[in-house]
Design a protein around this motif. Structure first.
Motif, PDB file in Angstrom:
ATOM      1  N   ALA A  21      89.359-103.185  36.831  1.00 49.85           N
ATOM      2  CA  ALA A  21      88.073-103.592  37.403  1.00 49.85           C
ATOM      3  C   ALA A  21      87.188-104.214  36.337  1.00 49.85           C
ATOM      4  N   GLU A  22      86.242-105.028  36.775  1.00 48.66           N
ATOM      5  CA  GLU A  22      85.176-105.508  35.897  1.00 48.66           C
ATOM      6  C   GLU A  22      84.075-104.456  35.891  1.00 48.66           C
ATOM      7  N   VAL A  23      83.537-104.164  34.735  1.00 47.38           N
ATOM      8  CA  VAL A  23      82.491-103.148  34.616  1.00 47.38           C
ATOM      9  C   VAL A  23      81.324-103.742  33.838  1.00 47.38           C
ATOM     10  N   PHE A  24      80.166-103.841  34.471  1.00 50.05           N
ATOM     11  CA  PHE A  24      79.007-104.439  33.799  1.00 50.05           C
ATOM     12  C   PHE A  24      77.711-103.921  34.411  1.00 50.05           C
ATOM     13  N   ALA A  25      76.656-103.960  33.615  1.00 44.69           N
ATOM     14  CA  ALA A  25      75.328-103.554  34.070  1.00 44.69           C
ATOM     15  C   ALA A  25      74.583-104.761  34.635  1.00 44.69           C
ATOM     16  N   GLY A  26      73.549-104.462  35.410  1.00 40.97           N
ATOM     17  CA  GLY A  26      72.773-105.524  36.038  1.00 40.97           C
ATOM     18  C   GLY A  26      71.738-106.137  35.116  1.00 40.97           C
ATOM     19  N   VAL A 111      77.897-102.050  37.819  1.00 42.45           N
ATOM     20  CA  VAL A 111      78.802-102.584  38.842  1.00 42.45           C
ATOM     21  C   VAL A 111      80.239-102.361  38.398  1.00 42.45           C
ATOM     22  N   VAL A 112      81.046-101.802  39.277  1.00 43.61           N
ATOM     23  CA  VAL A 112      82.487-101.688  39.058  1.00 43.61           C
ATOM     24  C   VAL A 112      83.150-102.544  40.133  1.00 43.61           C
ATOM     25  N   ARG A 113      83.603-103.725  39.717  1.00 45.23           N
ATOM     26  CA  ARG A 113      84.151-104.709  40.671  1.00 45.23           C
ATOM     27  C   ARG A 113      85.673-104.638  40.653  1.00 45.23           C
ATOM     28  N   PRO A 114      86.289-104.211  41.751  1.00 45.42           N
ATOM     29  CA  PRO A 114      87.744-104.019  41.764  1.00 45.42           C
ATOM     30  C   PRO A 114      88.507-105.311  41.519  1.00 45.42           C
ATOM     31  N   GLY A 115      89.610-105.197  40.766  1.00 45.18           N
ATOM     32  CA  GLY A 115      90.481-106.333  40.524  1.00 45.18           C
ATOM     33  C   GLY A 115      91.332-106.648  41.742  1.00 45.18           C
ATOM     34  N   PRO A 116      92.191-107.646  41.639  1.00 39.24           N
ATOM     35  CA  PRO A 116      92.964-108.128  42.793  1.00 39.24           C
ATOM     36  C   PRO A 116      93.933-107.105  43.370  1.00 39.24           C
ATOM     37  N   ASP A 117      94.333-106.109  42.597  1.00 40.00           N
ATOM     38  CA  ASP A 117      95.295-105.120  43.077  1.00 40.00           C
ATOM     39  C   ASP A 117      94.634-103.808  43.477  1.00 40.00           C
ATOM     40  N   VAL A 118      93.298-103.823  43.612  1.00 36.70           N
ATOM     41  CA  VAL A 118      92.557-102.589  43.855  1.00 36.70           C
ATOM     42  C   VAL A 118      91.665-102.736  45.086  1.00 36.70           C
TER      43      VAL A 118
END
Length: 210
Positions: A21-26, A111-118
């Motif tokens: 996943a991508e993990v980043f703050a706003g 934000v935890v943005r799921p990758g293509p397999d999640v």
């Protein structure tokens, strides 16, 4: 902002969160700026907008002016993003639905943005579970009750994902449960309002507005 997502085989194998996943703050905004900040006004998600695993709809959010909407758009949420409080007294989670897509996430939210397999719903279920939550709690730091969580620390946590088919089944259960919960709350609110009207009518009759 952690943007690198590897293609990782799933099915109970352990991987760091940053690998799936991508993990980043706003983006940094304050509540005072919701009134005075110039620029194009966009809806912004704050800590209080995460309630019972859901995220408030765009029309219910405070708006903030942004001089560069295109830059702000890099912090816009997408369907199935998992939101985690980065700063605050309580550790809260939210799963983004269609009604919130496009809103800008504030710096108090990770934000935890799921990758293509999640599947986002499955990722939400894991992170917010009673089993996994303590692993996040120990990462929160602060001298007072106002604790902070680093996206970098969160991204390093190991996570075990089931097969994609099982993830989809879990995600469907999560969304069904959230819908049932919201429906029950709305029904309870309607019943309470009706009961209040009946009580007022019996107590005051036609004179209740006088």
């Amino acid at each position: 902002m952690t943007k690198r997502v590897k293609t990782v085989a799933v099915g109970r194998s352990a991987a760091r969160l940053l690998d799936v996943a991508e993990v980043f703050a706003g983006v940094g905004v304050s509540r005072e700026e919701t009134v005075v900040r110039p620029g194009e006004r966009l809806p912004v998600i704050g800590v209080r907008d995460l309630q019972d695993g859901a995220v408030a709809a765009r029309e219910a959010l405070d708006t903030v002016g942004f001089s560069s909407p295109s830059k702000a758009a890099t912090y816009a949420v997408q369907v199935d993003d998992v939101l985690v409080t980065g700063r605050g007294t309580l550790l809260k989670f939210g799963l983004v639905g269609d009604e919130t897509v496009g809103a800008i996430v504030s710096a108090n939210i990770i934000v935890v943005r799921p990758g293509p397999d999640v599947a986002g719903g499955a990722l939400f279920a894991i992170l917010s579970s009673d089993v996994f939550r303590p692993k996040i709690e120990v990462l929160r730091r602060g001298a007072t009750t106002l604790l902070s969580l680093s996206p970098k620390d969160l991204a390093k946590l190991e996570i075990k994902l089931p097969s994609r088919n099982e993830q989809e089944r879990i995600a469907a259960l999560v969304k069904d449960a959230q819908l049932a919960y919201r429906t029950a709350l709305e029904a309870a609110e309607i019943r309470r309002s009706l009961a209040r009207r009946l009580i007022d009518a019996r107590l005051f009759g036609d004179n209740q507005n006088n």
